[in-house]
Design a protein around this motif. Sequence first.
Motif: not given
Length: 121
Positions: A22-35, A56-58
Amino acid sequence: MITERRLWQALILAGLALFFLNAKGIISISSLSLPWRCPFKLLTGLPCPGCGMTHAAKSFLQGNFCDAFSTNPLIFLFVGLVFMLAFLPDKALFFLQRKGFWKVILLLVLIWWLTRLILRI
């Protein structure tokens, strides 16, 4: 056969990999959400002590520790316990088996929850 300790270590390494990717911009965890939503909040309209833990975990995994703390400071307690279980299991079990340890944890959770309710955080 995978031991419980190896499983915890693998989970931590996966979390660290997510952090760096995530820090390198390869993936983005900010768009993850729980249903789902918090059942306590749905029933009462009040946040439970764990509300905001996903955000908080994200934030923690993204390296935004201030946001993680302001969302739910219990994330640092959780991460600390996970690291102890993975890398210092004997010491972790020593603490986990003590009644005093759980009293302190419960007190911290209650202090956070009451602060959140009083200040409407």
